[in-house]
Design a protein around this motif. Sequence first.
Motif, PDB file in Angstrom:
ATOM      1  N   ARG A   8       0.839  -1.203   0.000  1.00 17.31           N
ATOM      2  CA  ARG A   8       0.000   0.000   0.000  1.00 17.31           C
ATOM      3  C   ARG A   8       0.877   1.257   0.000  1.00 17.31           C
ATOM      4  O   ARG A   8       0.598   2.220  -0.729  1.00 17.31           O
ATOM      5  CB  ARG A   8      -0.913  -0.029   1.230  1.00 17.31           C
ATOM      6  N   GLU A  42       0.944   4.063  -2.992  1.00 19.00           N
ATOM      7  CA  GLU A  42       0.713   5.493  -2.757  1.00 19.00           C
ATOM      8  C   GLU A  42       1.869   6.313  -3.313  1.00 19.00           C
ATOM      9  O   GLU A  42       1.657   7.379  -3.916  1.00 19.00           O
ATOM     10  CB  GLU A  42       0.554   5.754  -1.255  1.00 19.00           C
ATOM     11  N   THR A  50      -7.171   7.131  -7.101  1.00 20.25           N
ATOM     12  CA  THR A  50      -6.739   6.888  -5.729  1.00 20.25           C
ATOM     13  C   THR A  50      -6.470   5.395  -5.528  1.00 20.25           C
ATOM     14  O   THR A  50      -6.982   4.552  -6.278  1.00 20.25           O
ATOM     15  CB  THR A  50      -7.798   7.350  -4.716  1.00 20.25           C
ATOM     16  N   ASP A  81      -7.525   3.482  -3.096  1.00 23.07           N
ATOM     17  CA  ASP A  81      -8.754   2.773  -2.738  1.00 23.07           C
ATOM     18  C   ASP A  81      -9.590   2.458  -3.975  1.00 23.07           C
ATOM     19  O   ASP A  81     -10.140   1.363  -4.113  1.00 23.07           O
ATOM     20  CB  ASP A  81      -9.572   3.613  -1.748  1.00 23.07           C
ATOM     21  N   ARG A  82      -9.680   3.432  -4.865  1.00 23.80           N
ATOM     22  CA  ARG A  82     -10.473   3.236  -6.078  1.00 23.80           C
ATOM     23  C   ARG A  82      -9.864   2.146  -6.959  1.00 23.80           C
ATOM     24  O   ARG A  82     -10.575   1.279  -7.497  1.00 23.80           O
ATOM     25  CB  ARG A  82     -10.529   4.548  -6.853  1.00 23.80           C
ATOM     26  N   PHE A 135      -7.907  -0.308  -5.990  1.00 25.47           N
ATOM     27  CA  PHE A 135      -8.110  -1.594  -5.329  1.00 25.47           C
ATOM     28  C   PHE A 135      -9.520  -2.104  -5.590  1.00 25.47           C
ATOM     29  O   PHE A 135      -9.727  -3.287  -5.898  1.00 25.47           O
ATOM     30  CB  PHE A 135      -7.873  -1.451  -3.825  1.00 25.47           C
ATOM     31  N   ASP A 136     -10.496  -1.232  -5.433  1.00 34.13           N
ATOM     32  CA  ASP A 136     -11.886  -1.637  -5.600  1.00 34.13           C
ATOM     33  C   ASP A 136     -12.152  -2.123  -7.025  1.00 34.13           C
ATOM     34  O   ASP A 136     -12.803  -3.155  -7.231  1.00 34.13           O
ATOM     35  CB  ASP A 136     -12.796  -0.450  -5.265  1.00 34.13           C
TER      36      ASP A 136
END
Length: 655
Positions: free
Chosen positions: A238, A242, A358, A360-361, A363-364
């Motif tokens: 992670r 980033e 991002t 999170d996006r 990953f989703d």
Amino acid sequence: MFGSLKSILSIESDNPELVQAQLAAFTKQVPLLYFILVTNTVALTATHFDTAPALLTLGVPGILYAVCVLRLVNWRLSRNRLHRHGQAVAKLRATQRLTVVLGAVFFAWSISLYPYGDALQRAHVAFYVANTVIGCIFCLMHLRAAALMLTAIVLVPFTVFFSATGNPVFIALALNVALVAVAMVFILFTYYRDFEALIRSQKELTARQAETQRLSDENHRLANLDSLTNLPNRRQFRTELERRLAEAEADGTAVALGLVDLDGFKPVNDTFGHGVGDRLLMEVGERLSAFSGRGIFPARLGGDEFGLIILGCGCPERLRALGEEICLVLAEPYILNGLTARISGSLGVSILGEAGTTADRLFDRADFALYLAKQNFRGTTVVFSAEHEAEINEQGRIQQALRAADLEAEMSLVFQPQVDADTGRVSGYEALARWESPLVGAVPPGAFIRAAERSGLIGRLTEVLMRKALAAAHAWPDDVRLSINLSTRDIVSNRTVDGLLDIIAESGVDPARLDIEVTETAVMRNFELARENLMRFKARGIGIALDDFGTGHSSLNYVHKLPLTKIKIDRSFIVDIATNELSRSIVRTIVDLSRNVGCVCVVEGMETHEQVLALRRLGCRMMQGYYFARPQTLEETLSRHSLPADATKAARKTG
């Protein structure tokens, strides 16, 4: 004693830290040392200039001044130079030798002036020697051996010389200087001991700091490294993602995120043991690490899930080709402790920009692509696309409608007959869910079942459908069976299974009339738990049907471990059954397998008379498909419990 004296008067070359500290400290004192020598020598020369020969007031001092200046310049030029240990030892030893030589020369020169001049000039000689040597000794405090040698070479002869003059003043001066020398030697030993202790404590402190740093680095490594595969773990992955996203935002670098999930790992782990499973994961890590040179940063995210940061590639076609290459590598056999294991890897990829900006996006979206790969294209790569984004939005809309739905009122069932081709009689019905939402309209079963699974509503939905199905079964004759499908989440949820067993018990329907249908994919997600829950249904007398048989990876290996009573052949083998010999061979094999393990074989998907004829010749008896009947409402099932006359006639002809 001699050995102890020798150690005191030598450089401690076996202590590198002390040697470096001595050199550094003495370097700072060199200017003061030569300042004392030169200024005191100039003063003594001035008082004897008119009485002593020029050789002693100009010649010898001039040479000494030149030596001092050269030494001072040499030390100044080398003051910031880093010396290796051997160089530092050699430099200190040279300083020690020079101290002996210069000390003897300066003392001899000053004593040579004693015969010239009056009593005050002689007193100046005594003062010069005492004052100069004491100052030099203080400058040499960090070099104990050099300071002691200077004391012995100058102050001992000085005391003897002036004590022998017979002059009470010089005798007193000599004794006073001797006492001062003794005190200075004591101070010198004390100071040097403290200096040595300080360096030793600094060394120990440095060692402790190094150990602390090592432990900190090790803790950081362990906190960011997967101990089994030696790949970065989820935390490090992670952080790296980033960082790469920030760099990409600054310079426009292409970045993609890949999520890999192993297909068939749990059966290997369960069959061969956790030791072999661990070895397999290590091998997977090595195979993924082989792609590191191609701009890929691999990590183990947990269990049998791995992550990939793919740099410099934002083209979906190239990513798909790269992903397929990775999947092919993962699908190669694993030779572990003499055993051969075969698995595959499914890969979902999301691209920075197209799938989001991002972590999170990304990953989703990669997780959604991975979900599609595992559901529909196992062992391959799915790259998230605009179509998938639309599907997610639709799924989100369905999930919201599902959360707000009155499931009892909005959910309904239709029933597809299962027909005995020998008699034409309907032996049972498979219950199929339908949803007519007032918010989004009619929703296909695949869409709302998937939405229910992802939103956590599947257990509640299954219970509602179970009650409705059991209510329908009450209206049928006692010899008509009911088949009910359970999802992946249902079969591995003890809570859901508990609820379904309670509903069945309360319904009053004979459990022996029921069949629970599960897909092979659903069972393989958590085989042991799924098997335990299926055994609980079987213990109540409920039949267990394995749906879509032959489309998974481990059917033949695991079918004997499940409490099966039915095996349903997937429709993909039926489409060309009348013309394709390979399809017929596969179906014949499955029919024989079913017979050998004591299961009823049910064939799905018949749409033509030719298919039915071909299946009858292969020994298939129980069938389900549009050729016999499309899914029916409860009212339509109640109107008859066998095939229509023309369908019955066709079915009997096939016998």
